[in-house]
Design an enzyme around this catalytic site. Structure first.
Site, PDB file in Angstrom:
ATOM      1  N   THR A 195       0.853  -1.190   0.000  1.00  0.00           N
ATOM      2  CA  THR A 195       0.000   0.000   0.000  1.00  0.00           C
ATOM      3  C   THR A 195       0.890   1.240   0.000  1.00  0.00           C
ATOM      4  O   THR A 195       2.035   1.178   0.414  1.00  0.00           O
ATOM      5  CB  THR A 195      -0.888  -0.031   1.266  1.00  0.00           C
ATOM      6  N   ARG A 223     -13.954  -7.079  -1.792  1.00  0.00           N
ATOM      7  CA  ARG A 223     -13.215  -6.985  -0.533  1.00  0.00           C
ATOM      8  C   ARG A 223     -12.775  -5.543  -0.284  1.00  0.00           C
ATOM      9  O   ARG A 223     -12.277  -4.867  -1.169  1.00  0.00           O
ATOM     10  CB  ARG A 223     -11.990  -7.903  -0.561  1.00  0.00           C
ATOM     11  N   GLY A 225     -10.363  -3.274   2.366  1.00  0.00           N
ATOM     12  CA  GLY A 225      -9.326  -3.370   3.382  1.00  0.00           C
ATOM     13  C   GLY A 225      -9.341  -2.190   4.321  1.00  0.00           C
ATOM     14  O   GLY A 225     -10.326  -1.467   4.458  1.00  0.00           O
ATOM     15  N   GLU A 247      -1.130  -5.906   7.183  1.00  0.00           N
ATOM     16  CA  GLU A 247      -2.249  -6.849   7.202  1.00  0.00           C
ATOM     17  C   GLU A 247      -3.535  -6.087   7.504  1.00  0.00           C
ATOM     18  O   GLU A 247      -3.801  -5.697   8.640  1.00  0.00           O
ATOM     19  CB  GLU A 247      -2.008  -7.936   8.248  1.00  0.00           C
ATOM     20  N   GLY A 248      -4.319  -5.865   6.473  1.00  0.00           N
ATOM     21  CA  GLY A 248      -5.481  -4.997   6.587  1.00  0.00           C
ATOM     22  C   GLY A 248      -6.460  -5.396   7.665  1.00  0.00           C
ATOM     23  O   GLY A 248      -6.961  -4.552   8.422  1.00  0.00           O
TER      24      GLY A 248
END
EC number: 3.4.19.5
Length: 325
Positions: A195, A223, A225, A247-248
């Site tokens: 990201t 999805r 996040g 890690e969303g």
């Protein structure tokens, strides 16, 4: 009048075997974006404008996972998301499910400035974009040859691939059977998301933050996040600006970005102490990183992964671009 500061990131979690050429490309892009921000801040551009400027540049370059070069969904398409927040009055804008808008961060800014809402998604966000006259491109613009190959690898491994740019050593079957990382109780193969984000405090002490991503390679359609969720992936207040990566699902559970501001406000911690606290105590078993600035002109980067693409600079001449500890 205070001191300005800026930080950028290109994702937390880095493949230890990342080729030297890729490392150098990442450092050059982060340096370029920092220099853009430095020039703007030196010309008294506001924090929120600098955040948008820098994140747009990161979205335009295909190196990291945002805008052009975004990760592909299970159907081989791109669904992007972004958010931006102005800490002065805690105004914010966010978008998800973006498929044709060239720069999602600018659409998030328009949601903040030109709509009565804070968050628009999928067809509603796309309709709003067209009404606002933003630049529209075909979804194929965002798809790169590298990502097509990585999606194939992910499907062969029957897994979500975080580090979709660098294939694992060995075959896809090995990736499927060796899954030390768990997300929401389910195994995934490789951990290294990419990201992008930017945080800024300007000379007036105004803090702002923005985050943009394509999400996970081989993710389920629809999805969402942490990146577009205010308080999770992005947050700005009168005290600080924060952008998260990693890690969303763990970041969402922890409301990680908001927690930095909260412990500063409620526990009286300084920026470094606040970042250290949330990284240590709020991620459970998740892996993530963040960049943060304070209204005093401080800048901090923190992560519990094996590395984070990051860069920061302050008005007194300090500048750093780094990947590892």
């Amino acid at each position: 009048m205070g001191r300005w500061a800026i930080a950028v990131h290109g994702g937390a979690g880095i493949d230890p075997n990342l080729p030297a050429e890729r490392q150098e490309q990442a450092k050059q892009l982060l340096t370029h974006c920092l220099n853009l921000g430095i020039a703007a801040l030196s010309s008294n551009v506001s924090a929120i404008d600098v955040v948008e400027l820098v994140v747009k540049e990161l979205e335009t370059d295909p190196l990291f996972n945002s805008g052009r070069g975004s990760a592909l969904t299970e159907k081989g398409t791109v669904e992007m998301e972004a958010s931006i927040m102005d800490g002065t009055k805690r105004r914010c804008g966010a978008v998800s499910g973006i498929t044709t808008v060239k720069n999602p961060i600018s659409l998030a800014r328009l949601v903040m400035d030109k709509s009565p809402h804070s968050y628009l998604a999928f067809s509603g966000a796309e309709d709003f974009a067209r009404k606002q006259g933003v630049e529209i491109v075909d979804n194929e613009y965002f798809v790169t040859e590298d990502n097509v190959g990585m999606l194939k690898l992910a499907k062969e491994a029957n897994s979500i691939l975080f580090d979709y740019r660098i294939p694992p050593v060995g075959c896809a079957e090995a990736a499927a059977t060796d899954s030390p990382i768990v997300m929401n109780g389910l195994p995934i193969s490789i951990y290294a998301p990419e990201t992008v984000g930017c945080v800024v405090v300007d000379k007036e002490g105004r803090c702002a933050a923005g985050t943009s991503t394509g999400g996970l390679m081989n993710k389920m359609m629809g999805r969402i996040g942490d990146s577009p969720l205010i308080g999770a992936g992005t947050y700005a207040s009168e005290l600080c600006g924060v952008s998260c990566t990693g890690e969303g699902e763990a970041i969402i559970r922890a409301t990680l970005a908001r927690d930095v501001s909260a412990v500063m406000e409620y526990k009286g911690l300084g920026l470094q102490e606040a970042v250290d606290y949330v990284i240590k105590h709020r991620l459970d078993e998740g892996f993530a990183g963040l960049i943060a600035v304070s209204n005093k002109g401080e800048v901090v980067c923190g992560f519990n992964s094996n590395g984070m693409f990051r860069g920061c600079a302050t008005e007194d001449g300090y500048m750093e671009v780094a990947m590892w500890e």
